[in-house]
Design an enzyme around this catalytic site. Structure first.
Site, PDB file in Angstrom:
ATOM      1  N   ARG A  44      12.630   6.317  23.705  1.00 24.05           N
ATOM      2  CA  ARG A  44      13.242   5.042  24.069  1.00 24.05           C
ATOM      3  C   ARG A  44      13.391   4.874  25.579  1.00 24.05           C
ATOM      4  NH1 ARG A  44      18.216   4.390  19.730  1.00 24.05           N
ATOM      5  NH2 ARG A  44      17.008   4.785  17.832  1.00 24.05           N
TER       6      ARG A  44
ATOM      7  N   ARG B 137      25.291  -4.861   9.373  1.00 23.34           N
ATOM      8  CA  ARG B 137      25.594  -3.732  10.238  1.00 23.34           C
ATOM      9  C   ARG B 137      26.436  -4.206  11.415  1.00 23.34           C
ATOM     10  NH1 ARG B 137      19.449  -1.263  10.634  1.00 23.34           N
ATOM     11  NH2 ARG B 137      19.196  -0.787   8.417  1.00 23.34           N
TER      12      ARG B 137
ATOM     13  N   ARG C 240      20.596  -5.624  23.095  1.00 23.46           N
ATOM     14  CA  ARG C 240      19.638  -4.599  22.681  1.00 23.46           C
ATOM     15  C   ARG C 240      18.201  -5.041  22.960  1.00 23.46           C
ATOM     16  NH1 ARG C 240      21.195  -3.038  16.659  1.00 23.46           N
ATOM     17  NH2 ARG C 240      19.718  -1.308  16.979  1.00 23.46           N
TER      18      ARG C 240
ATOM     19  N   LYS D 116       9.093  -0.870  11.746  1.00 21.11           N
ATOM     20  CA  LYS D 116       8.705   0.507  12.105  1.00 21.11           C
ATOM     21  C   LYS D 116       8.878   1.464  10.929  1.00 21.11           C
ATOM     22  CE  LYS D 116      11.588   0.862  15.573  1.00 21.11           C
ATOM     23  NZ  LYS D 116      12.151  -0.499  15.579  1.00 21.11           N
TER      24      LYS D 116
ATOM     25  N   ARG E 234      19.583  -9.074   7.822  1.00 26.71           N
ATOM     26  CA  ARG E 234      19.699  -7.748   7.215  1.00 26.71           C
ATOM     27  C   ARG E 234      21.091  -7.529   6.624  1.00 26.71           C
ATOM     28  NH1 ARG E 234      17.092  -3.506  11.494  1.00 26.71           N
ATOM     29  NH2 ARG E 234      19.082  -3.895  12.546  1.00 26.71           N
TER      30      ARG E 234
END
Length: 214
Positions: free
Chosen positions: A89, A156, A167, A14, A123
């Site tokens: 969201r 993270r 999530r 995104k 990541r």
């Protein structure tokens, strides 16, 4: 003036696709996740609250998100338009957005859960300067060290198997009603997010009737 929304799961690109659109169309990129991460990194009161929520694999509440988005858009630095990622969201946030702004298009980046897990768990970010890396496509020269400042790379807090599963579940449950609401206005274009970023961007432009990337 052009106003776009980009929707997609974690790791779907995104931010990358928003930045490419913003650069060529001279519009402002508003990344809600970037705003949250700035607060976390700056150790603000809001940042502490967001950090606890993200560590539990949950989504930030509607009131908090709407307030941040409203404050950001009230700055009115988007004379030629904006592209926003990370919002809305929920159904409530979508209704708020549709009531407040005329949207030109909603880009739905489609990415299978297996690919989301592969990308997200790779990541890393620099604990010193915040530079982002991905061990699949953007590895540092020295393993575990930032190319810019030499700081240690870390994952993270919310990039764990457990938090990611929660999530993703929440994302899928919330996204269908959002796309249904936007779809009533014929705003939505769905794009396969698996190819390289440049190919995805070309597909977005074609589906929105925009000029090809420079």
């Amino acid at each position: 003036m052009r106003k776009y929304v980009i929707i997609g799961p974690l790791g779907s690109g995104k931010g990358t696709q928003s930045a490419l659109l913003a650069r060529d169309l001279d519009i402002v990129h508003i990344g809600v996740g970037d705003i949250f991460r700035w607060h976390v990194k700056s150790h603000t009161k809001l940042g502490a609250q967001v950090r606890r929520i993200m560590a539990d694999g949950e989504l930030v509440g509607d009131d908090l998100v709407e307030g941040i988005v409203r404050d950001r858009l009230d700055q009115h630095d988007w004379n030629y338009g904006f592209v926003i990622d990370g919002f809305p969201r929920s159904r409530r946030q979508t209704e708020f957005f549709l009531e407040s702004y005329d949207i030109d298009g909603v880009i739905n980046l489609d990415l299978p859960d297996a690919e989301v897990r592969r990308r997200v768990l790779a990541r890393r970010f620099c604990s010193r300067c915040g530079m982002d890396y991905n061990l699949i496509a953007d590895r540092p020269t020295e393993e575990g060290r930032c190319d810019v400042c030499g700081g240690a790379l870390a994952a993270r807090e919310d990039d764990t198997e457990e938090a990611l599963a929660e999530r993703l579940r929440g994302y899928r449950e919330r996204t269908d009603p959002i796309l249904e609401l936007f779809g009533r206005k014929e705003y939505v274009v769905t794009v396969d997010a698996r190819p390289a970023a440049e190919e995805v961007q070309r597909d977005i432009r074609a589906r929105l009737g925009l000029p090809a990337p420079r």
